[in-house]
Design a protein around this motif. Structure first.
Motif, PDB file in Angstrom:
ATOM      1  N   LEU A 284      36.086  64.601 -56.969  1.00  0.00           N
ATOM      2  CA  LEU A 284      37.301  65.400 -57.128  1.00  0.00           C
ATOM      3  C   LEU A 284      38.474  64.528 -57.552  1.00  0.00           C
ATOM      4  N   ALA A 285      38.671  63.428 -56.835  1.00  0.00           N
ATOM      5  CA  ALA A 285      39.773  62.522 -57.159  1.00  0.00           C
ATOM      6  C   ALA A 285      39.545  61.863 -58.512  1.00  0.00           C
ATOM      7  N   ALA A 286      38.304  61.466 -58.779  1.00  0.00           N
ATOM      8  CA  ALA A 286      37.993  60.837 -60.058  1.00  0.00           C
ATOM      9  C   ALA A 286      38.229  61.807 -61.211  1.00  0.00           C
ATOM     10  N   GLY A 287      37.810  63.055 -61.018  1.00  0.00           N
ATOM     11  CA  GLY A 287      38.008  64.051 -62.065  1.00  0.00           C
ATOM     12  C   GLY A 287      39.480  64.292 -62.350  1.00  0.00           C
ATOM     13  N   ALA A 288      40.282  64.391 -61.289  1.00  0.00           N
ATOM     14  CA  ALA A 288      41.716  64.604 -61.462  1.00  0.00           C
ATOM     15  C   ALA A 288      42.360  63.419 -62.184  1.00  0.00           C
ATOM     16  N   GLU A 289      41.925  62.205 -61.849  1.00  0.00           N
ATOM     17  CA  GLU A 289      42.485  61.014 -62.489  1.00  0.00           C
ATOM     18  C   GLU A 289      42.053  60.924 -63.952  1.00  0.00           C
ATOM     19  N   ILE A 290      40.824  61.287 -64.226  1.00  0.00           N
ATOM     20  CA  ILE A 290      40.363  61.291 -65.614  1.00  0.00           C
ATOM     21  C   ILE A 290      41.134  62.313 -66.429  1.00  0.00           C
TER      22      ILE A 290
ATOM     23  N   ARG B 162      37.755  53.411 -70.615  1.00  0.00           N
ATOM     24  CA  ARG B 162      37.242  52.432 -71.576  1.00  0.00           C
ATOM     25  C   ARG B 162      36.528  53.108 -72.745  1.00  0.00           C
ATOM     26  N   HIS B 163      35.679  54.097 -72.439  1.00  0.00           N
ATOM     27  CA  HIS B 163      34.830  54.701 -73.471  1.00  0.00           C
ATOM     28  C   HIS B 163      35.386  56.004 -74.042  1.00  0.00           C
ATOM     29  N   ARG B 164      36.290  56.645 -73.339  1.00  0.00           N
ATOM     30  CA  ARG B 164      36.878  57.910 -73.762  1.00  0.00           C
ATOM     31  C   ARG B 164      35.808  58.906 -74.240  1.00  0.00           C
ATOM     32  N   PRO B 165      34.912  59.289 -73.348  1.00  0.00           N
ATOM     33  CA  PRO B 165      33.842  60.223 -73.720  1.00  0.00           C
ATOM     34  C   PRO B 165      34.392  61.630 -73.931  1.00  0.00           C
ATOM     35  N   ASP B 166      33.568  62.463 -74.533  1.00  0.00           N
ATOM     36  CA  ASP B 166      33.952  63.869 -74.705  1.00  0.00           C
ATOM     37  C   ASP B 166      33.874  64.614 -73.380  1.00  0.00           C
ATOM     38  N   VAL B 167      32.871  64.262 -72.577  1.00  0.00           N
ATOM     39  CA  VAL B 167      32.652  64.945 -71.296  1.00  0.00           C
ATOM     40  C   VAL B 167      32.296  63.914 -70.229  1.00  0.00           C
ATOM     41  N   ALA B 168      32.894  64.051 -69.053  1.00  0.00           N
ATOM     42  CA  ALA B 168      32.522  63.241 -67.893  1.00  0.00           C
ATOM     43  C   ALA B 168      31.787  64.142 -66.910  1.00  0.00           C
ATOM     44  N   VAL B 169      30.564  63.774 -66.586  1.00  0.00           N
ATOM     45  CA  VAL B 169      29.750  64.531 -65.625  1.00  0.00           C
ATOM     46  C   VAL B 169      29.806  63.781 -64.301  1.00  0.00           C
ATOM     47  N   LEU B 170      30.407  64.398 -63.288  1.00  0.00           N
ATOM     48  CA  LEU B 170      30.697  63.708 -62.032  1.00  0.00           C
ATOM     49  C   LEU B 170      30.037  64.383 -60.838  1.00  0.00           C
ATOM     50  N   ASP B 171      29.380  63.577 -60.018  1.00  0.00           N
ATOM     51  CA  ASP B 171      28.932  64.067 -58.720  1.00  0.00           C
ATOM     52  C   ASP B 171      30.167  64.250 -57.838  1.00  0.00           C
ATOM     53  N   ILE B 172      30.166  65.247 -56.986  1.00  0.00           N
ATOM     54  CA  ILE B 172      31.332  65.480 -56.137  1.00  0.00           C
ATOM     55  C   ILE B 172      31.457  64.408 -55.059  1.00  0.00           C
ATOM     56  N   ARG B 173      30.346  64.050 -54.418  1.00  0.00           N
ATOM     57  CA  ARG B 173      30.400  63.086 -53.322  1.00  0.00           C
ATOM     58  C   ARG B 173      29.983  61.704 -53.810  1.00  0.00           C
ATOM     59  N   MET B 174      30.957  60.818 -53.928  1.00  0.00           N
ATOM     60  CA  MET B 174      30.691  59.438 -54.343  1.00  0.00           C
ATOM     61  C   MET B 174      31.549  58.494 -53.510  1.00  0.00           C
TER      62      MET B 174
ATOM     63  N   GLU C 290      34.530  53.543 -60.595  1.00  0.00           N
ATOM     64  CA  GLU C 290      33.850  53.105 -61.809  1.00  0.00           C
ATOM     65  C   GLU C 290      33.910  54.188 -62.881  1.00  0.00           C
ATOM     66  N   ALA C 291      33.801  55.441 -62.451  1.00  0.00           N
ATOM     67  CA  ALA C 291      33.834  56.556 -63.402  1.00  0.00           C
ATOM     68  C   ALA C 291      35.173  56.615 -64.128  1.00  0.00           C
ATOM     69  N   VAL C 292      36.255  56.458 -63.374  1.00  0.00           N
ATOM     70  CA  VAL C 292      37.583  56.489 -63.990  1.00  0.00           C
ATOM     71  C   VAL C 292      37.726  55.336 -64.986  1.00  0.00           C
ATOM     72  N   GLU C 293      37.328  54.145 -64.566  1.00  0.00           N
ATOM     73  CA  GLU C 293      37.430  52.977 -65.439  1.00  0.00           C
ATOM     74  C   GLU C 293      36.578  53.153 -66.697  1.00  0.00           C
ATOM     75  N   ALA C 294      35.363  53.705 -66.534  1.00  0.00           N
ATOM     76  CA  ALA C 294      34.485  53.926 -67.678  1.00  0.00           C
ATOM     77  C   ALA C 294      35.058  54.973 -68.629  1.00  0.00           C
TER      78      ALA C 294
ATOM     79  N   THR D  87      39.123  64.054 -72.384  1.00  0.00           N
ATOM     80  CA  THR D  87      37.798  64.118 -71.742  1.00  0.00           C
ATOM     81  C   THR D  87      37.718  65.320 -70.814  1.00  0.00           C
ATOM     82  N   ALA D  88      36.778  66.189 -71.071  1.00  0.00           N
ATOM     83  CA  ALA D  88      36.549  67.331 -70.187  1.00  0.00           C
ATOM     84  C   ALA D  88      35.733  66.869 -68.987  1.00  0.00           C
ATOM     85  N   VAL D  89      35.926  67.527 -67.860  1.00  0.00           N
ATOM     86  CA  VAL D  89      35.239  67.145 -66.623  1.00  0.00           C
ATOM     87  C   VAL D  89      34.284  68.249 -66.182  1.00  0.00           C
ATOM     88  N   VAL D  90      33.042  67.851 -65.931  1.00  0.00           N
ATOM     89  CA  VAL D  90      32.029  68.765 -65.391  1.00  0.00           C
ATOM     90  C   VAL D  90      31.570  68.216 -64.048  1.00  0.00           C
TER      91      VAL D  90
END
Length: 222
Positions: free
Chosen positions: A64-70, A46-58, A39-43, A77-80
């Protein structure tokens, strides 16, 4: 300028807490939320945010995989990564995948806001507590341990000029180019040139990896 944020965590209570913290700052707008990595990757797409804040375990796709794909599909989009002390090895992996920031879920709310603002401004942000744990984890994975990594880092930074080492220390402290420029009374474009040269000379991929070198070399004392 409003910082547009995507927030992804599979725990609704955590999302609510982080959203409340970010909502306390008028400069930050949570434009999308996700309960898993896919969902994070799709969002993000879709929204192209400035920053994506991601939990590691989802579920479905971890942070990790979502951040790399983003980073691959939405490079603007920067990843935190939101982490806990039990996830040191994951942090080291995310470091190599180009994440721009690492923040503790249990950290000071002010640090969360400061970290997001720094990352949105093009800086790396590494919580000092996380930096210490990452360095320990990296050292434990090498033959000579932390002392050999510290010695190697000190040797690495010897190729830098005194001014470049000064800039690197401030990168390690989480300052943006604009903040470094103000601190050192330089033009921001000059700081950008220094940072680019530092990354090349240290043979690192990004500012977070440069920050780790700064910590290991003892350039960051706080």
């Amino acid at each position: 300028m409003t910082i547009r944020v995507l927030l992804a965590d599979d725990e609704a209570m955590v999302r609510a807490g982080v959203r409340a913290i970010l909502g306390s700052d008028d400069a930050i707008d949570v434009v999308a939320e996700a309960a898993d990595g896919l969902e994070a990757v799709e969002a993000a797409q879709r929204h192209r945010p400035d920053v994506a804040v991601l939990d590691i375990r989802m579920p479905r796709m971890d942070g990790l995989a979502a951040g790399a794909e983003i980073r691959r599909t939405v490079p603007g989009t920067a990843v935190v990564m939101l982490t806990t002390f039990s996830e040191d090895a994951y942090i080291a992996k995310a470091l190599g995948d180009g994440a721009s920031g690492f923040l503790l879920k249990s950290g000071d709310p002010r640090e969360l806001i400061a970290g997001l603002k720094a990352v949105a401004d093009g800086a790396a942000y590494l919580s000092p507590k996380i930096a210490q744990r990452v360095i320990a984890e990296l050292g434990a994975g090498s033959g000579g341990g932390r002392m050999s990594r510290a010695a190697a880092a000190k040797e690495q930074v010897e190729v830098l000029s005194p001014r470049e080492r000064e800039v690197l220390a401030l990168v390690g402290a989480g300052l943006s180019n604009a903040e470094i420029a103000r601190r050192l009374f330089l033009v921001e474009g000059t700081v950008k040139a220094y940072v680019s040269a530092i990354l090349t000379r240290l043979a690192v991929k990004n500012r977070v990896q440069a920050a780790i070198v700064a910590y290991e070399a003892g350039l960051v004392t706080d």
